[in-house]
Design a protein around this motif. Structure first.
Motif, short mmCIF file in Angstrom:
data_model
loop_
_atom_site.label_atom_id
_atom_site.label_comp_id
_atom_site.label_asym_id
_atom_site.label_seq_id
_atom_site.Cartn_x
_atom_site.Cartn_y
_atom_site.Cartn_z
N ILE A 291 0.84 -1.20 0.00
CA ILE A 291 0.00 0.00 0.00
C ILE A 291 0.88 1.25 0.00
N ILE A 292 1.92 1.23 0.83
CA ILE A 292 2.87 2.35 0.85
C ILE A 292 3.54 2.49 -0.52
N LEU A 532 -6.70 -4.02 6.47
CA LEU A 532 -6.11 -3.89 5.13
C LEU A 532 -7.18 -3.70 4.06
N VAL A 533 -8.26 -4.48 4.12
CA VAL A 533 -9.35 -4.31 3.15
C VAL A 533 -9.98 -2.93 3.32
N GLY A 534 -10.12 -2.49 4.57
CA GLY A 534 -10.65 -1.15 4.83
C GLY A 534 -9.77 -0.06 4.25
N LEU A 539 -8.79 3.98 0.15
CA LEU A 539 -7.90 4.52 -0.87
C LEU A 539 -8.66 4.76 -2.18
N TYR A 540 -9.45 3.77 -2.59
CA TYR A 540 -10.20 3.91 -3.85
C TYR A 540 -11.32 4.94 -3.72
N PHE A 541 -11.95 5.02 -2.55
CA PHE A 541 -13.00 6.02 -2.34
C PHE A 541 -12.40 7.43 -2.35
N THR A 542 -11.25 7.58 -1.70
CA THR A 542 -10.62 8.90 -1.60
C THR A 542 -10.27 9.45 -2.98
#
Length: 551
Positions: A291-292, A532-534, A539-542
Motif C-alpha cells: 500500500i505504501i 487492510l481491506v478497509g 484509498l479507492y474512495f478517496t
C-alpha cells in the motif's frame, strides 16, 4: 561524478554485505533445508522485507511509473490488488504448504497429483524465469544505474560497453549472495535494502511535489487534484486510462494470486518462516508495504506528467504515428524525474537502494531456480539417492551456470524488441493456468491427476489463442485482456471439473502433516485483514469522484 555519491553508494552497499554475512554465517548450508529455506528460521519482518524487495526492482520503479505517466492512477491496481493476493496466501495457501513441509511448488503438485505434474511444472517454472524474468531484471537494473551514475562517461567507454559492465557486475554480485549465502543471506540483505528503498523511494515523490509547487509541497499536491484530475482517478472509469475497475476482481486478482500464492521465486520466503503465525505476519507486513508502495511506484509518474506539461522536464518522443499523434517514451519519465529533483548528495544513497532492489530480484530468482533444479530435477529425476550435500552442491553449480547465461542474454534485450515481447508472452501464458491447477487440487479432493495434465495445456493454449491471435476480440464483443485472463480461469476450471466427474479419484485426497513447523494461525490475522481491506476501500474512495476529486 562527485566523490560523495560514490562514497555513500559504496558505504551503504558494503554495510548490507557485512550485516548479511554476520547474520547468516552460522547457518548450516550443507543440507537442503538450511540452504534453500534458511533452516525454516525467518522472522516475520525478514519475510515481509524480503517479499517486498524481491517484488520491487528497477524495471518496476521505471515501468510502473512510466505507465502512470501515460495512464494515471488506475495502474496502481498492480500494487493495491496484490494486497488481496497476499491475504489469500496467508489465509488459504500458506497453511497447506507448511503442513506438507514442501520446499517447492512442484513438490506440492507431486503430492496432490503425481510425479509427472511435478516434473512438468518444474521445467515450466525454470524456462519461464530464465527466459522471462532474470535477464530483464539485469538489463533494467544495469540501464537505470548506468544512467544514474553516468558510467559510460566516467569510464570513458561506449554506452553498450557500460551496459555490459553493469550487467556483469550486477550478475556476479547478486549471484554471490544466492550461490554462496543461501536463502538466509538473500533474505537478510533484502530486508536491509528494503529499508533503504522505502526511504529513498518515498523521498522522490516528496521532492517532486515540492519542485512541482515551486518550493511548496501543498501547491504541488493541489496541482495534481485541480489540473487534469482524471489522472488521479484510482478506479479507472475511463477505458483509456489503463486498468478499468471491472478487471480488479477478475484477471487482476487472478494474476496477483498466481504471483503471491504460487510463484516459486516469491513464496519461498514465506515457506522459510519459523512457523505459520510468523509467516502470516510477514505476509501482512508485505501487504502494508505494498500500500505504501503506491507512493513510490505510481505517484512519481503522475507528477512527471505534470512536470512535462509545464516544461520542467522533457520526456523524449518515442514515435510519431501515421495520424501525426506523438507517442512519448514514458519509460524515461521516472529517470528524468529523479535526475531533476534528487540532490547530488543523495544520489549515492538512492543508487545503493536501487542497486539493492535489483540484486534482491536477481539473487532471489537465482536461489529459487537453484532450489527447483536441485530438488525437483537433480534429486527428483537425475540422482534420486543424492545426499543433502550433493543436492546443495548441484544447486550451487546450476546457479553459477544460470548467472553466466543470464549475463549473456541480458544485453540482447536492447537489440531486439521481439525478444522482450517473447519474455512477456511466456509469463502471460503460464501464470494463471499454473495457479488454476494448484487451486483446483486444493478445492477438489477427488480431482485426478488427469485433470492437471489436461487443464494446464488447455489454459496455456486458450490464453495464447485469445490474447495473441484474437487480440481479445471475440467477434461480437472485445474487452480488456485481463477479462480474457478471467475467462481462461473459468474455462480451465470447467474442463478440470468435467474430468473430475468423468473419472474421479478412487479415494479422496488427504493431505499429510509433515510436522515441519507449528501450524497455529496468527491471532490478529482476522483484524489485520479487516484493516487492510478497509484501507484499500478507503484509498479507492478517496481518489474518486466521491472523495477528493469531487467537483
Amino acid at each position: 561524478m562527485s566523490i560523495i555519491p560514490l562514497l555513500t553508494f559504496v558505504l551503504f552497499t558494503a554495510m548490507v554485505g557485512v550485516i548479511s554475512y554476520f547474520k547468516s554465517r552460522d547457518e548450516d548450508l550443507s543440507h537442503s533445508t538450511g540452504y534453500f529455506l534458511a533452516g525454516r528460521s525467518l522472522s516475520w519482518y525478514v519475510v515481509a522485507g524480503s517479499l517486498f524487495l524481491t517484488n520491487i526492482s528497477a524495471e518496476q520503479l521505471t515501468g510502473l511509473n512510466g505507465n502512470a505517466f501515460s495512464y494515471g492512477a488506475s495502474v496502481m491496481a498492480w500494487e493495491t490488488v496484490s494486497v488481496l493476493g497476499l491475504l489469500v496466501m496467508a489465509w488459504y495457501f500458506l497453511p497447506r504448504y507448511l503442513k506438507s513441509g514442501i520446499t517447492t511448488v512442484p513438490q506440492f503438485l507431486e503430492e496432490r497429483f503425481s510425479t509427472g505434474m511435478r516434473r512438468i511444472s518444474s521445467f515450466i517454472f525454470l524456462y519461464a524465469l530464465v527466459i522471462g524474468f532474470l535477464p530483464v531484471v539485469l538489463y533494467a537494473g544495469a540501464l537505470t544505474l548506468g544512467k544514474l551514475f553516468d558510467v559510460s562517461t566516467v569510464l570513458g567507454v561506449s554506452e553498450m560497453s557500460a551496459l555490459w559492465i553493469m550487467i556483469t557486475s550486477l550478475g556476479l554480485i547478486g549471484g554471490c549472495y544466492a550461490v554462496f549465502g543461501g536463502l538466509k543471506a538473500v533474505a537478510v540483505s533484502d530486508s536491509i535494502n528494503g529499508i533503504g528503498l522505502v526511504i529513498g523511494g518515498l523521498l522522490i515523490p516528496i521532492l517532486a511535489l515540492i519542485r512541482l509547487g515551486d518550493g511548496n509541497i501543498g501547491e504541488g499536491w493541489s496541482t495534481l487534484i485541480t489540473e487534469s484530475p482524471e489522472r488521479m482517478q484510482a478506479g479507472g472509469t475511463n477505458p483509456e486510462m489503463g486498468i478499468p475497475w471491472t478487471t480488479l476482481l477478475t484477471g487482476m486478482l487472478l494474476i496477483q494470486m498466481f504471483y503471491w500464492c504460487t510463484n516459486q521465486g516469491i513464496i519461498q520466503r514465506a515457506l522459510a518462516a519459523k512457523n505459520l503465525a510468523e509467516g502470516q505476519k510477514g505476509l501482512v507486513g508485505a501487504a502494508v508495504l505494498k500500500i505504501i508502495g503506491v507512493s513510490m511506484l505510481v505517484l512519481p509518474g503522475i507528477v512527471a506528467w505534470h512536470m512535462h506539461q509545464k516544461g520542467i522536464i522533457e520526456v523524449p518522443v518515442k514515435t510519431v504515428n501515421e495520424d501525426g499523434s506523438v507517442l512519448l517514451n514514458h519509460d524515461m519519465a521516472y529517470p528524468l524525474l529523479v535526475k531533476e529533483v534528487l540532490p547530488a548528495y543523495l544520489t549515492g544513497f538512492f543508487g545503493a537502494a536501487m542497486f539493492g532492489a535489483v540484486l534482491s530480484s536477481f539473487n532471489s530468482g537465482v536461489n529459487s531456480m537453484s532450489t527447483l533444479f536441485s530438488l525437483d530435477i537433480y534429486k527428483g529425476m537425475i540422482r534420486k539417492d543424492a545426499t543433502d550435500e550433493e543436492t546443495v552442491r548441484a544447486g550451487k553449480i546450476f546457479g553459477s551456470i544460470l548467472i553466466v547465461v543470464c549475463i549473456l542474454m541480458a544485453p540482447a534485450i536492447s537489440l531486439a524488441d521481439g525478444l522482450y515481447t517473447l519474455m512477456r508472452m511466456v509469463m502471460a501464458v503460464i501464470n494463471v493456468p499454473i495457479m488454476t491447477v494448484i487451486l483446483f487440487g486444493i478445492l477438489s479432493k477427488r480431482g485426478p491427476a488427469l485433470s492437471g495434465y489436461v487443464g494446464l495445456p488447455f489454459g496455456m493454449a486458450f490464453f495464447s489463442f485469445a490474447h495473441f491471435y484474437l487480440e481479445n476480440d471475440y467477434g461480437f464483443f472485445k474487452w480488456h485482456w485481463l477479462h480474457s485472463v478471467g475467462l481462461n480461469f473459468v474455462l480451465t476450471m470447467l474442463v478440470m471439473l468435467a474430468i473430475r466427474y468423468w473419472k474421479p479419484r478412487e479415494t479422496p485426497y488427504r493431505q499429510p502433516d509433515s510436522g515441519a513447523v507449528e501450524l497455529f494461525n496468527w491471532k490478529y490475522l482476522s483484524a489485520a485483514t479487516v484493516v487492510l481491506v478497509g484501507l484499500l476501500l478507503t484509498l479507492y474512495f478517496t481518489f474518486s469522484e466521491f472523495g477528493i476529486l469531487a467537483t
